[in-house]
Structures are given as C-alpha cells and as structure tokens.
Design a protein around this motif. Structure first.
Motif, PDB file in Angstrom:
ATOM      1  N   PHE A 313      37.193 -13.343  15.045  1.00 25.60           N
ATOM      2  CA  PHE A 313      37.368 -12.071  15.751  1.00 25.60           C
ATOM      3  C   PHE A 313      36.922 -10.917  14.847  1.00 25.60           C
ATOM      4  N   MET A 314      36.181  -9.968  15.424  1.00 21.29           N
ATOM      5  CA  MET A 314      35.716  -8.793  14.684  1.00 21.29           C
ATOM      6  C   MET A 314      34.954  -9.199  13.416  1.00 21.29           C
ATOM      7  N   ALA A 315      34.034 -10.158  13.576  1.00 22.26           N
ATOM      8  CA  ALA A 315      33.331 -10.708  12.415  1.00 22.26           C
ATOM      9  C   ALA A 315      32.575  -9.629  11.637  1.00 22.26           C
ATOM     10  N   ARG A 316      31.986  -8.660  12.356  1.00 20.41           N
ATOM     11  CA  ARG A 316      31.221  -7.613  11.667  1.00 20.41           C
ATOM     12  C   ARG A 316      32.142  -6.740  10.829  1.00 20.41           C
ATOM     13  N   TRP A 317      33.297  -6.377  11.392  1.00 30.74           N
ATOM     14  CA  TRP A 317      34.251  -5.593  10.632  1.00 30.74           C
ATOM     15  C   TRP A 317      34.787  -6.389   9.447  1.00 30.74           C
ATOM     16  N   ALA A 318      34.910  -7.713   9.623  1.00 36.56           N
ATOM     17  CA  ALA A 318      35.359  -8.555   8.516  1.00 36.56           C
ATOM     18  C   ALA A 318      34.376  -8.483   7.350  1.00 36.56           C
ATOM     19  N   ARG A 319      33.077  -8.465   7.656  1.00 39.01           N
ATOM     20  CA  ARG A 319      32.071  -8.350   6.593  1.00 39.01           C
ATOM     21  C   ARG A 319      32.190  -7.010   5.867  1.00 39.01           C
ATOM     22  N   PHE A 320      32.374  -5.932   6.616  1.00 41.29           N
ATOM     23  CA  PHE A 320      32.518  -4.632   5.973  1.00 41.29           C
ATOM     24  C   PHE A 320      33.798  -4.559   5.154  1.00 41.29           C
ATOM     25  N   ALA A 321      34.865  -5.166   5.660  1.00 40.86           N
ATOM     26  CA  ALA A 321      36.128  -5.166   4.918  1.00 40.86           C
ATOM     27  C   ALA A 321      35.988  -5.926   3.606  1.00 40.86           C
ATOM     28  N   LEU A 322      35.247  -7.036   3.638  1.00 45.68           N
ATOM     29  CA  LEU A 322      35.007  -7.794   2.403  1.00 45.68           C
ATOM     30  C   LEU A 322      34.218  -6.958   1.399  1.00 45.68           C
ATOM     31  N   GLY A 323      33.229  -6.217   1.898  1.00 50.22           N
ATOM     32  CA  GLY A 323      32.457  -5.353   1.013  1.00 50.22           C
ATOM     33  C   GLY A 323      33.311  -4.243   0.423  1.00 50.22           C
ATOM     34  N   LEU A 324      34.185  -3.660   1.251  1.00 43.38           N
ATOM     35  CA  LEU A 324      35.081  -2.613   0.776  1.00 43.38           C
ATOM     36  C   LEU A 324      36.062  -3.174  -0.252  1.00 43.38           C
ATOM     37  N   GLU A 325      36.606  -4.360   0.015  1.00 49.41           N
ATOM     38  CA  GLU A 325      37.536  -4.996  -0.923  1.00 49.41           C
ATOM     39  C   GLU A 325      36.865  -5.260  -2.266  1.00 49.41           C
ATOM     40  N   LEU A 326      35.598  -5.649  -2.232  1.00 51.51           N
ATOM     41  CA  LEU A 326      34.871  -5.922  -3.471  1.00 51.51           C
ATOM     42  C   LEU A 326      34.765  -4.655  -4.311  1.00 51.51           C
ATOM     43  N   VAL A 327      34.394  -3.536  -3.670  1.00 51.99           N
ATOM     44  CA  VAL A 327      34.271  -2.270  -4.401  1.00 51.99           C
ATOM     45  C   VAL A 327      35.639  -1.793  -4.883  1.00 51.99           C
ATOM     46  N   VAL A 328      36.650  -1.907  -4.027  1.00 58.69           N
ATOM     47  CA  VAL A 328      38.006  -1.506  -4.410  1.00 58.69           C
ATOM     48  C   VAL A 328      38.485  -2.310  -5.618  1.00 58.69           C
ATOM     49  N   SER A 329      38.148  -3.599  -5.648  1.00 56.47           N
ATOM     50  CA  SER A 329      38.614  -4.461  -6.741  1.00 56.47           C
ATOM     51  C   SER A 329      38.086  -4.022  -8.099  1.00 56.47           C
ATOM     52  N   TRP A 330      36.993  -3.266  -8.111  1.00 59.33           N
ATOM     53  CA  TRP A 330      36.436  -2.791  -9.386  1.00 59.33           C
ATOM     54  C   TRP A 330      37.162  -1.555  -9.904  1.00 59.33           C
ATOM     55  N   THR A 331      37.998  -0.957  -9.101  1.00 60.83           N
ATOM     56  CA  THR A 331      38.496   0.382  -9.434  1.00 60.83           C
ATOM     57  C   THR A 331      40.013   0.517  -9.372  1.00 60.83           C
ATOM     58  N   VAL A 332      40.774  -0.574  -9.367  1.00 60.12           N
ATOM     59  CA  VAL A 332      42.225  -0.464  -9.165  1.00 60.12           C
ATOM     60  C   VAL A 332      43.044  -0.871 -10.393  1.00 60.12           C
ATOM     61  N   TRP A 333      42.378  -1.187 -11.513  1.00 58.86           N
ATOM     62  CA  TRP A 333      43.093  -1.769 -12.647  1.00 58.86           C
ATOM     63  C   TRP A 333      44.197  -0.869 -13.202  1.00 58.86           C
ATOM     64  N   SER A 334      44.096   0.437 -12.997  1.00 52.15           N
ATOM     65  CA  SER A 334      45.024   1.361 -13.650  1.00 52.15           C
ATOM     66  C   SER A 334      46.442   1.257 -13.115  1.00 52.15           C
ATOM     67  N   HIS A 335      46.654   0.560 -12.008  1.00 48.11           N
ATOM     68  CA  HIS A 335      48.039   0.417 -11.542  1.00 48.11           C
ATOM     69  C   HIS A 335      48.874  -0.420 -12.516  1.00 48.11           C
ATOM     70  N   HIS A 336      48.213  -1.152 -13.409  1.00 46.24           N
ATOM     71  CA  HIS A 336      48.944  -1.881 -14.447  1.00 46.24           C
ATOM     72  C   HIS A 336      49.388  -0.970 -15.583  1.00 46.24           C
ATOM     73  N   LEU A 337      48.870   0.238 -15.626  1.00 51.18           N
ATOM     74  CA  LEU A 337      49.151   1.150 -16.734  1.00 51.18           C
ATOM     75  C   LEU A 337      49.837   2.430 -16.253  1.00 51.18           C
ATOM     76  N   LEU A 338      50.489   2.358 -15.088  1.00 52.31           N
ATOM     77  CA  LEU A 338      51.139   3.548 -14.541  1.00 52.31           C
ATOM     78  C   LEU A 338      52.273   4.049 -15.436  1.00 52.31           C
ATOM     79  N   SER A 339      52.916   3.153 -16.164  1.00 47.21           N
ATOM     80  CA  SER A 339      54.022   3.556 -17.030  1.00 47.21           C
ATOM     81  C   SER A 339      53.592   3.757 -18.472  1.00 47.21           C
ATOM     82  N   ASP A 340      52.304   3.671 -18.728  1.00 42.01           N
ATOM     83  CA  ASP A 340      51.788   3.914 -20.072  1.00 42.01           C
ATOM     84  C   ASP A 340      51.620   5.423 -20.252  1.00 42.01           C
TER      85      ASP A 340
END
Length: 559
Positions: A313-340
């Motif tokens: 279902f919504m295969a095209r949106w699934a492809r875009f979501a995967l692409g968005l997740e890939l880009v997001v995954s490169w930029t979220v590491w700082s949540h491990h250092l919120l208390s630093d």
C-alpha cells in the motif's frame, strides 16, 4: 532406530537433503546458524548479568574479579548481539534475497563466504579477548577511556580493536557484493545501465523526475528495482558510512595501543574528546537509527508483500519515506549528547530534538503502510511469518516512541544514562522489533532455503513466539521501571537496590532463553544433525547460479 532418533539425525520427515541445495542456499543457512550461535552468546551473557543484578557477584568469583568480569561482559554483550547475531542474520538474508528478488545470480559467492568468516572470526576475537583479559572500555569507547593504560593492558585493547576491524572488513565486502549484485548484468542478459539501476535503488530516479516536473502522482511509475531491494540498498549506504567511521576510530585507538606496546606513550597527544564523541556517535547511530530502521522498514515491506501476495500500500510514498529516513539517519546522532554540557545548543536542538522527531514520522509511516497492506489482504492465514511480523511491528510501536521521549532535552535530564534507555528503548527495539522481524523472515525463508522442508513442531514455534514476545516486552518494562526510579546503566548495585525490578527482568530473560531453546530445537529437528553439519561441506557456486524458488511457490506453515 526410533522415529525421534531418525528425525534428529536426518531431519523432519526426511524432506531436507543437503545434497539438493545450491551453494547459496547452504551459505545463507550458515549465516543463520552462526547468527543464532552468537545470539545465544548474547542471551547467556545477558542472563549472567541479570542474575548478578539480582544477587551481586554470582558466578563471577571474588569482588575484584567479579567487577572486571561483569564490565567485560557488559562491553562485549551488545557488540556480540549487533555484529555477531544481527549482522550475520541480516547480511545472510539480504545476500540471498537481492538475487532472489532480482532473479539473477549473486555477484560473488566467494566474497559472501569471506563476509561470513570475517565477521564470525572478528566477533570471536573481541569476545575471547574480553573473556580472557577483561578488557572493558564499555561499547561507547568514550575518549580517552579505550586508551587509558592505567586501567587496561594495551595488548588487550589492541586485540579487541583488531577484532572489530576484522568485522568491519567483512561488512565492507558485504556492501561491495550487494551493490555489485544490484548493478551488474549477468552474462547473456540484455545489458542494463549500472547507473540507472543504482539510481533507482537509491531513489535518485524519482527525485530527478520530480525536479524535472515529469513525476506523475496518478500514474504508476515503472521501477528497475523493487521496493524491498531499494530499502536494502539504502540501508547498506548507512552500513558503508558506519564501516568508514568505526574503522577510522579503531585505527586512532590502535595507534595509541601499538605505540604503548612499543614503549611510546601518546597520552599527551591532543584528541578533542567532544569532537571524538560526536564523530563516534555519528558512526554508532548509523547502526541504531539508520541501518536498523531502514532495513526493518524494508523487511516489513518485503514480508507483507510475500505474505499477502499483493503490492505494498502506498508503495511510492514508502520509497520517499525510505529516502527521508536515510537522510534523517545521517543527522540525528546528537540526541545521544543532549545531557553533555559542552555540546553546542544548536546541535542539541537541531539534530538532537527536531530532526530526531522525524523518525517518529518515517517509522510511523512504515508501520502504517505495513498494517494497511495486511488489512486490505484479509482474510489472511495466521502463519508463523505473519505472527512474528506482527510481533516485530508491535516492538517498534513501543520502542520508537520511547526513544523519541528520550530526545526531549528536559526528559533526557531524567532518563539519560538510566536503565530506561536500555530497557523500553534498546532492548524492546532489538529483542522485540528487530529480532522478531528477523524470525519472521527466517520462518518464511526456511522452506525456500531447504527446498520445502516442513517445520518439525508448530507447538514449539508457538511457545517460541509467546515466550519471546512476553519476555522481550517484560524485560524492557521492568528495566524501564527501575530507570524511572534512578537505576543507572553501566553500574553494578551491591546493596540490594532495585532488586524486585531486576528479579522480574531476570524472569523475563528466562522466557527469552526458553524461546531461543524452543527455536533451536525446532530448527535442529527440522534440518537434522546430518543436514546441519552437511552445510559446512565445501562447495563451489557456478557463475550462472540463479536462486531457486523465486516463484514463491513454497508456502509457510500455519500457526
């Protein structure tokens, strides 16, 4: 010879014959076998640590030795679970599934074999080093902890890092083999442009059409690469980045270790600790928030497609979501250092909070698409792949919101470095979300990999499902309760604090142990000892080998 003994030796109903398997089928089963062995390592070590959280120093010897052994296990436990169990099962499945789905040979059987043995050998190297020398910098390896020669022997540290490096080499070979399989044209086939195949796999084709104004949202778009293969390719991009970052970090640590071994102390050499932490967590987070989420979403899409026999279902949106997740995954590491306290506020707010919140959207969309696909295909037979898939979906439905809660700067002050992090988030995500998704794939692929062998016991498979589901969620819940009351992670309590929460977490761990035992017995009885041992006989793959069973004619057993 009794029926039980005959089944134990020859497999269930004699349907499994190693001689009928292709080399790629046997290799995939070897990946699964070694992955399950290392998963057993992780479960046993986890249970030993659980017991010691209930009754300190149990099975660990004297107090001084006990602390060293405990933290050595705590260092190796997550790495064995990630690199030994998850990597082997995921890489083995994907090196089979990409040729299977694209109906063409694997690019290099020998390279896949090297991937297997390098990861198996690398994991055993760092595990054995920790077991014998008690090298215990904890898996975060914060600088300068891994190169602290007042605490650790440099030879022990060097061996540990060499083991990790060997795993990274095997992982790099997996990435090369996977992308070459996607992009190469087998001999005698009509040539397809590698760039077009790669661009479609990574989503570049859709973005190109979008910017050119040629992308139609009404007409279906033809793709050279299926949605599951696209997800595998995009997750493998994060695998590649992870290899480069972790290998660089390992070389940095190894330089200090080797210098110390030869009498040169580099401890006064300047390495910025905060820069190192950001770099290292970027690499680690590519596994946790990139590789896992992208691969799992792709596995969901594949499984719902195979189980229902219909388009996602919504295969095209699934492809875009995967692409968005890939880009997001490169930029979220700082949540491990919120208390630093030294971490810049812009990174805390941008990467740590705002961008991290997008993962709830991307993973939530994958969850929604998978569930709607299953709903539209009603009525469905409740097969074991479907049961475990639903369990995996539930696991991430619980673990992802728990992670998003931690990415709030205010709540992070309370939850950071407590058992909440490793309970409701990490253990539920890995044990329930990831592992049950992998089990769903194993149950579906088992008859395909064995040319139709029947599962020995559906009762054992049901016990496996319920014990794993209840045990995984229970462990996460009770660890989370202790964390909310202030129980720290990476800490051994010797005064009886949080005992009841740890007793209940240990009881949940027993259920996980029972689940694993049921699964292993079922697999051994299905394959037979002769069949399982026969997997390790050397075989050469013909260059033109096509994966059999790609017509999906084999149906999984009903629950």
């Amino acid at each position: 010879m009794s029926t039980f003994t005959d089944t134990l030796l020859n497999g269930n109903k004699g349907t499994f014959k190693v001689s009928t398997l292709t080399p790629l089928q046997k290799l995939t089963l070897k990946f699964v076998v070694f992955g399950l062995v290392y998963y057993a390592f992780a479960v046993i070590e986890g249970m030993l640590m659980r017991v010691n959280q209930v009754k300190p120093m149990s099975f660990l010897g004297t107090e001084e030795d006990g602390f060293e052994r405990y933290f050595a296990m705590l260092s190796a436990h997550p790495l064995v679970g990630i690199f030994g169990a998850s990597y082997l099962m995921v890489f083995g499945a994907f090196l089979f599934l990409v040729p299977f789905l694209m109906k063409k040979p694997l690019w290099s059987y020998k390279m896949a074999n090297w991937t297997l043995w390098l990861i198996v050998g690398g994991v055993f190297t760092f595990w054995l080093d920790g077991f014998l020398t008690h090298y215990a910098p904890l898996y975060t390896l914060y600088w300068p902890l891994p190169a602290d020669f007042d605490q650790f022997n440099p030879v022990s540290g060097a061996l540990f890092i060499v083991g990790i490096a060997v795993v990274m080499v095997g992982t790099l070979l997996y990435v090369i083999n996977l992308f070459k399989t996607i992009t190469f044209t087998p001999e005698g086939w009509t040539r397809q442009r590698p760039g077009a195949l790669l661009g479609d796999a990574l989503g570049l084709t859709s973005w190109k059409l979008l910017f050119q104004g040629k992308l139609s949202w009404r007409k279906p778009q033809e793709h050279l690469v299926s949605l599951p293969v696209a997800a595998i390719a995009r997750g493998s991009v994060d695998v590649l980045f992870n290899v480069l970052i972790i290998t660089f970090s390992g070389v940095l640590i190894l330089v200090f270790m080797v210098a110390k071994i030869f009498g040169n102390d580099l401890s006064n050499t300047s390495v910025d600790a905060l820069l190192y932490k950001n770099w290292y967590w970027w690499g680690l987070d590519l596994v946790a928030d990139g590789l896992v989420l992208v691969f799992v979403a792709g596995a969901w899409y594949l499984l719902v497609q195979l189980i229902t026999g219909r388009e996602v279902f919504m295969a095209r949106w699934a492809r875009f979501a995967l692409g968005l997740e890939l880009v997001v995954s490169w930029t979220v590491w700082s949540h491990h250092l919120l208390s630093d306290q030294a971490q810049p506020a812009a990174l805390k707010m941008g990467s740590g909070e705002f961008v991290t919140a997008l993962e709830l959207v991307t993973q939530g969309l994958a969850f929604f698409i998978a569930m709607v696909t299953l709903w539209q295909a009603r009525p469905l037979k409740m097969t074991f792949p479907l049961k475990f898939l639903i369990g995996g979906l539930l696991g991430f439905a619980l673990a992802v919101p728990a992670g998003i809660m931690q990415a709030d700067a205010g709540l992070n002050r309370v939850l950071h470095n407590t058992q909440w992090i490793v309970g409701p988030h990490v253990h539920v995500a890995v044990l329930v979300g990831l592992t049950m998704t992998l089990y769903a794939a194993v149950y579906f692929l088992l008859p395909i990999l064995t040319n139709g062998a029947e599962l020995w016991s559906t009762k054992l498979a049901n016990v496996h499902f319920w014990c794993h589901l209840v045990g995984g969620i229970g462990m996460g819940a009770f660890m989370g309760m202790a964390g909310l009351q202030g129980m720290l992670r990476r800490t051994m309590y010797t005064g009886g604090e949080f005992r009841w929460e740890m007793v209940l977490a240990a009881a949940s761990g027993v259920l996980l142990f029972v689940a694993l035992a049921c699964f292993l017995v079922n697999i051994v009885m299905t394959l037979g000892l002769k069949g399982a041992l026969g997997l390790f006989k050397r075989s050469e793959a013909p260059a033109s080998e096509i994966v059999p069973g790609s017509d999906l004619a084999v149906q999984p057993a009903e629950a």
